[in-house]
Design an enzyme around this catalytic site. Structure first.
Site, PDB file in Angstrom:
ATOM      1  CG  ASN A  13     -67.057 -58.308 -27.630  1.00 47.51           C
ATOM      2  OD1 ASN A  13     -67.126 -58.789 -26.319  1.00 47.51           O
ATOM      3  ND2 ASN A  13     -66.921 -57.116 -28.104  1.00 47.51           N
ATOM      4  CE  LYS A  15     -68.050 -58.920 -31.334  1.00 46.10           C
ATOM      5  NZ  LYS A  15     -68.094 -58.025 -32.756  1.00 46.10           N
ATOM      6  CG  HIS A  98     -69.672 -54.143 -28.010  1.00 46.85           C
ATOM      7  ND1 HIS A  98     -70.103 -53.804 -29.366  1.00 46.85           N
ATOM      8  CD2 HIS A  98     -68.250 -54.173 -28.079  1.00 46.85           C
ATOM      9  CE1 HIS A  98     -69.049 -54.358 -29.804  1.00 46.85           C
ATOM     10  NE2 HIS A  98     -67.964 -54.297 -29.220  1.00 46.85           N
ATOM     11  CD  GLU A 100     -71.480 -56.685 -31.696  1.00 43.59           C
ATOM     12  OE1 GLU A 100     -71.309 -56.907 -30.835  1.00 43.59           O
ATOM     13  OE2 GLU A 100     -70.675 -56.061 -32.337  1.00 43.59           O
ATOM     14  CD  GLU A 170     -64.526 -51.927 -30.612  1.00 45.04           C
ATOM     15  OE1 GLU A 170     -63.715 -53.019 -30.888  1.00 45.04           O
ATOM     16  OE2 GLU A 170     -65.581 -52.170 -29.894  1.00 45.04           O
ATOM     17  N   GLY A 176     -66.615 -55.916 -36.799  1.00 40.99           N
ATOM     18  CA  GLY A 176     -67.184 -57.723 -37.538  1.00 40.99           C
ATOM     19  C   GLY A 176     -67.671 -57.791 -39.263  1.00 40.99           C
ATOM     20  CB  SER A 216     -61.543 -56.145 -39.361  1.00 48.43           C
ATOM     21  OG  SER A 216     -63.549 -56.327 -39.155  1.00 48.43           O
TER      22      SER A 216
HETATM   23  C1  PEP Z   1     -65.487 -55.745 -31.441  1.00 43.84           C
HETATM   24  O1  PEP Z   1     -66.184 -56.057 -31.023  1.00 43.84           O
HETATM   25  O2  PEP Z   1     -64.970 -55.336 -30.437  1.00 43.84           O
HETATM   26  C2  PEP Z   1     -64.516 -56.085 -32.411  1.00 43.84           C
HETATM   27  C3  PEP Z   1     -63.528 -55.270 -32.758  1.00 43.84           C
HETATM   28  O3  PEP Z   1     -65.488 -57.348 -32.850  1.00 43.84           O
HETATM   29  P1  PEP Z   1     -64.456 -57.795 -34.457  1.00 43.84           P
HETATM   30  O4  PEP Z   1     -63.469 -57.406 -33.989  1.00 43.84           O
HETATM   31  O5  PEP Z   1     -64.861 -59.288 -34.622  1.00 43.84           O
HETATM   32  O6  PEP Z   1     -64.842 -56.608 -35.524  1.00 43.84           O
END
Ligand code: PEP
Length: 255
Positions: A13, A15, A98, A100, A170, A176, A216
């Protein structure tokens, strides 16, 4: 639960990152590194990079997705992009719900369900994101939150359509932040999601459903996370922006 019944998918992803030239360069660097992947490799990119990504991945094993879509097929929704528009371009995947989007753009379980409907109607594959906030985990209601998000998002989705759905667990506190759920925590919630799907659709459908972990995930922890019996790959943010890191995660998830 038999992992052999379902495919592992590693999806990046991106972003709101990478201009066109950077996208081209990243895909060119990534392509030889993931060409022998034993799992599916997907990159979900900003709308402005879709055309570039489709062109740059043609003839490779890398699949392309968008990061969101609107629930209407067309109309007066300034600034939005519809699922049929994505499908017409040749885009295969779309991320829906997501955290975000939920956190910054007012996404709710109800709008997630509407976007899911639109994406499936357009023939897209959906990566549905669910996950709890830190205070919800600390209150001991993770499974309830994730079950509710899953049930509402899948409302009206048939068993046949479910074959085009991936669920990404998630935990919001892990996205992040550099804080990763332990392999046991990830597996426990993924198992809970699979149980909910089994209640809704039966065992065969649940056994066949790809359920990723995201939050992460990186080259160092991917192997342990993706080895869990209910973790079928990952949704990768930060680490998907570096070709060697993304490729290492793809290798870790390859079976
Ligand atoms: C994501 O944006 O779905 C995500 C898991 O980000 P990160 O791996 O940076 O935590």
């Amino acid at each position: 639960m038999n992992k052999a019944l379902r495919k592992a998918v590693i999806a990046g992803n991106w972003k709101m990152n990478k201009n066109r030239a950077e996208a081209k360069a990243l895909i060119a660097e990534m392509t030889p590194l993931v060409k022998d992947a034993g799992c599916e490799a997907v990159i979900c990119v900003p709308y402005t990079n879709l055309e570039t990504a489709l062109e740059a991945t043609r003839g490779t094993n890398i699949h392309v997705g968008a990061e969101n879509c609107h629930w209407a097929a067309s109309g007066a929704f300034t600034g939005e992009i519809s699922a049929p528009m994505l499908a017409e371009m040749g885009v295969e995947y779309v991320i829906i719900g997501h955290s975000e989007r939920r956190q910054y753009f007012g996404e709710t379980d109800a709008t997630v369900n509407k976007r899911m409907r639109a994406a499936l109607d357009a023939g897209l594959r959906v990566i549905l994101c669910v996950g709890e906030l830190l205070d919800q985990r600390e209150s001991g209601i993770t499974q309830e939150i994730v079950s509710m998000q899953t049930k509402v998002a899948l409302g009206g989705v048939t068993e046949e359509e479910l074959k085009r759905v991936i669920i990404a667990y998630e935990p919001v506190w892990a996205i992040g932040t550099g804080k990763t759920a332990t392999a046991e925590q990830a597996n426990e919630v993924n198992h809970g999601i699979r149980t909910v799907v089994e209640e809704l659709y039966g065992k065969k459908a649940a056994d066949g459903l790809t359920i990723q972990y995201g939050g992460s995930m990186n080259a160092a922890n991917a192997e342990e996370l993706t080895a869990q019996p209910d973790v079928d790959g990952g949704l990768i943010g930060g680490a998907s922006l570096k070709a060697p890191d993304f490729a290492a995660i793809v290798r870790a998830a390859s079976r």
